[in-house]
Design a protein around this motif. Structure first.
Motif, PDB file in Angstrom:
ATOM      1  N   VAL A 167       3.229  -4.991  55.986  1.00  0.00           N
ATOM      2  CA  VAL A 167       2.255  -5.062  54.866  1.00  0.00           C
ATOM      3  C   VAL A 167       1.611  -6.175  54.868  1.00  0.00           C
ATOM      4  CG1 VAL A 167       1.807  -4.776  52.345  1.00  0.00           C
ATOM      5  CG2 VAL A 167       3.446  -3.019  53.637  1.00  0.00           C
ATOM      6  N   ARG A 168       2.242  -7.323  54.870  1.00  0.00           N
ATOM      7  CA  ARG A 168       1.665  -8.825  54.897  1.00  0.00           C
ATOM      8  C   ARG A 168       0.732  -9.012  56.246  1.00  0.00           C
ATOM      9  NH1 ARG A 168       7.020  -9.470  52.711  1.00  0.00           N
ATOM     10  NH2 ARG A 168       6.819  -9.541  50.249  1.00  0.00           N
ATOM     11  N   GLY A 169       0.835  -8.177  57.359  1.00  0.00           N
ATOM     12  CA  GLY A 169      -0.205  -8.317  58.525  1.00  0.00           C
ATOM     13  C   GLY A 169       0.808  -8.415  59.687  1.00  0.00           C
ATOM     14  N   GLY A 170       1.906  -8.362  59.731  1.00  0.00           N
ATOM     15  CA  GLY A 170       2.782  -8.439  60.966  1.00  0.00           C
ATOM     16  C   GLY A 170       2.855  -6.967  61.462  1.00  0.00           C
ATOM     17  N   PRO A 171       3.050  -7.243  63.011  1.00  0.00           N
ATOM     18  CA  PRO A 171       3.121  -5.754  63.693  1.00  0.00           C
ATOM     19  C   PRO A 171       4.507  -5.172  63.612  1.00  0.00           C
ATOM     20  CG  PRO A 171       3.401  -7.626  65.077  1.00  0.00           C
ATOM     21  CD  PRO A 171       3.134  -8.444  63.949  1.00  0.00           C
ATOM     22  N   SER A 172       4.739  -3.960  63.789  1.00  0.00           N
ATOM     23  CA  SER A 172       5.823  -3.267  63.694  1.00  0.00           C
ATOM     24  C   SER A 172       6.844  -4.136  64.594  1.00  0.00           C
ATOM     25  CB  SER A 172       5.776  -1.917  64.014  1.00  0.00           C
ATOM     26  OG  SER A 172       7.138  -1.162  64.355  1.00  0.00           O
ATOM     27  N   PRO A 173       8.331  -4.274  63.768  1.00  0.00           N
ATOM     28  CA  PRO A 173       9.203  -5.064  64.454  1.00  0.00           C
ATOM     29  C   PRO A 173       9.944  -4.350  65.514  1.00  0.00           C
ATOM     30  CG  PRO A 173       9.946  -4.274  62.275  1.00  0.00           C
ATOM     31  CD  PRO A 173       8.387  -3.727  62.363  1.00  0.00           C
ATOM     32  N   VAL A 174       9.694  -3.117  65.747  1.00  0.00           N
ATOM     33  CA  VAL A 174      10.240  -2.229  66.722  1.00  0.00           C
ATOM     34  C   VAL A 174       9.183  -1.809  67.643  1.00  0.00           C
ATOM     35  CG1 VAL A 174      11.957  -0.138  67.225  1.00  0.00           C
ATOM     36  CG2 VAL A 174      12.201  -1.477  65.095  1.00  0.00           C
ATOM     37  N   PRO A 175       9.189  -2.283  68.824  1.00  0.00           N
ATOM     38  CA  PRO A 175       8.230  -1.798  69.763  1.00  0.00           C
ATOM     39  C   PRO A 175       8.175  -0.180  70.030  1.00  0.00           C
ATOM     40  CG  PRO A 175       9.341  -3.627  70.698  1.00  0.00           C
ATOM     41  CD  PRO A 175      10.194  -3.028  69.611  1.00  0.00           C
ATOM     42  N   TRP A 176       7.167   0.405  70.106  1.00  0.00           N
ATOM     43  CA  TRP A 176       7.126   1.967  70.270  1.00  0.00           C
ATOM     44  C   TRP A 176       7.929   2.206  71.521  1.00  0.00           C
ATOM     45  CZ3 TRP A 176       6.816   6.172  68.017  1.00  0.00           C
ATOM     46  CH2 TRP A 176       6.704   7.369  68.759  1.00  0.00           C
ATOM     47  N   ALA A 177       7.915   1.463  72.592  1.00  0.00           N
ATOM     48  CA  ALA A 177       8.529   1.783  73.602  1.00  0.00           C
ATOM     49  C   ALA A 177       9.990   2.083  73.316  1.00  0.00           C
ATOM     50  CB  ALA A 177       8.549   0.807  74.782  1.00  0.00           C
ATOM     51  N   GLN A 178      10.661   1.342  72.611  1.00  0.00           N
ATOM     52  CA  GLN A 178      12.076   1.496  72.112  1.00  0.00           C
ATOM     53  C   GLN A 178      12.035   2.662  71.218  1.00  0.00           C
ATOM     54  OE1 GLN A 178      14.812  -1.571  70.708  1.00  0.00           O
ATOM     55  NE2 GLN A 178      13.687  -2.839  72.027  1.00  0.00           N
ATOM     56  N   THR A 179      11.085   2.913  70.460  1.00  0.00           N
ATOM     57  CA  THR A 179      11.319   4.139  69.322  1.00  0.00           C
ATOM     58  C   THR A 179      11.248   5.480  70.083  1.00  0.00           C
ATOM     59  OG1 THR A 179      10.472   2.979  67.523  1.00  0.00           O
ATOM     60  CG2 THR A 179      10.440   5.457  67.489  1.00  0.00           C
ATOM     61  N   ARG A 180      10.361   5.371  71.115  1.00  0.00           N
ATOM     62  CA  ARG A 180      10.023   6.423  72.071  1.00  0.00           C
ATOM     63  C   ARG A 180      11.350   6.854  72.833  1.00  0.00           C
ATOM     64  NH1 ARG A 180       9.934  10.074  74.848  1.00  0.00           N
ATOM     65  NH2 ARG A 180       8.127  11.426  75.846  1.00  0.00           N
ATOM     66  N   ALA A 181      11.984   6.010  73.489  1.00  0.00           N
ATOM     67  CA  ALA A 181      13.214   5.997  74.174  1.00  0.00           C
ATOM     68  C   ALA A 181      14.186   6.640  73.046  1.00  0.00           C
ATOM     69  CB  ALA A 181      13.882   4.980  74.665  1.00  0.00           C
ATOM     70  N   VAL A 182      14.412   6.436  72.035  1.00  0.00           N
ATOM     71  CA  VAL A 182      15.425   6.891  70.937  1.00  0.00           C
ATOM     72  C   VAL A 182      14.982   8.150  70.814  1.00  0.00           C
ATOM     73  CG1 VAL A 182      16.121   6.891  68.437  1.00  0.00           C
ATOM     74  CG2 VAL A 182      15.735   4.646  69.946  1.00  0.00           C
TER      75      VAL A 182
END
Length: 296
Positions: free
Chosen positions: A267-282
């Motif tokens: 919310v303060r401007g940083g990117p998602s701390p979990v890369p989509w590649a990892q989430t996609r794998a899960v």
């Protein structure tokens, strides 16, 4: 700061609200009157709006999305269309078809999407470290009783074609931990589920996923939906023996608060701390397991 709670379809956003209220003004939308009444009893000062469009019209700084799994892609698309960071409570997809729809939406702005088991952020797991080249095999054991579903509570979660059932809803925690530990280059070797005690379920109360990483490391996720307590364990086998971490306790120990802290960083401007590649794998492993194991 204003945070929008889009849906109260599981117990998680009630916990999220307790962590968020110290940092932001909250506004909520939930179509089910009983869920909304329960939430308002806990959070009487939170503003309530009638639908998702009205929720987004309040101009929130971020959104916590918790709707039944098939509704996630359409709701997330509306959130991302406004350029808002979004934390999607698990599971974001339970079947291969749902995952395909979700991925097309997330590709628009993957840096704005966080969806994860809270256990990834549990302090004891974050501190757990085993050199990758020493790993022979791994096992995650999930203990979380699902007997409440056998009474008819939240039937969409127990439906393999909708919420994925126990294999997905609870198996997510174990798969998330192992992918976080060893990386996303992993495939499903096999999966099975069974009903051992909780008769009346549409899915299973026990399950097993067998995994293999590209470098040959084997893994297993045991899902025990018949349990007197809630606990999550990761065991790493090395040539020198076993290393183990056990996660249990309240929201702080299980990573709920740390997950919200990570979301607030977005919310303060940083990117998602979990890369989509990892989430996609899960999510891909879970959807493949659901397809392999069938309804039981």
């Amino acid at each position: 700061m204003r945070i929008a709670l889009a849906g109260l379809a599981t117990s998680h956003p009630y916990t999220d609200a307790r962590a968020l209220r110290d940092h932001a003004d909250l506004v909520v939308w939930e179509p089910d009157p009983q869920r909304l009444a329960r939430f308002r009893a806990e959070q009487p000062e939170v503003a309530v709006v009638p639908d998702l469009a009205a929720l987004l019209a309040t101009r929130p700084d971020g959104v916590v999305l918790t709707v039944p799994t098939p509704e996630v892609p359409d709701a997330l698309a509306q959130v991302l269309a406004r350029g808002l960071p979004c934390f999607v409570n698990k599971p974001a997809a339970a079947t291969l078809g749902q995952l395909d729809r979700l991925e097309r939406v997330v590709q628009r702005a993957p840096e704005l999407v966080l969806t994860s088991s809270v256990l990834r952020f549990a302090p004891d797991f974050v501190a757990f470290d085993v050199p990758r080249d020493e790993v022979l095999s791994v096992r995650a054991t999930v203990r979380h009783d699902v007997g409440l579903w056998a009474t008819g509570y939240n039937p969409w979660q127990d439906d393999p074609a909708v919420g994925g059932g126990t294999l997905v809803m609870m198996g997510l925690h174990g798969v998330e931990l192992l992918v976080a530990l060893l990386g996303p280059a992993v495939r499903l070797v096999g999966a099975a589920g069974a009903v051992r005690r909780h008769r009346g379920l549409r899915s299973e109360d026990t399950g097993l996923l067998a995994l293999q990483w590209d470098d040959g490391v084997l893994g297993a996720v045991e899902v025990l939906g018949v349990s007197e307590g809630e606990a999550y364990e990761v065991t790493v086998h090395t040539g020198g023996g076993e290393q183990r971490v056990v996660l249990r306790g309240g929201p702080d120990q299980l990573g709920y608060r740390a997950t919200i802290d990570a979301f607030l960083g977005m919310v303060r401007g940083g990117p998602s701390p979990v890369p989509w590649a990892q989430t996609r794998a899960v999510l891909g492993l879970l959807a493949a397991a659901r397809a392999t194991a069938g309804s039981r």
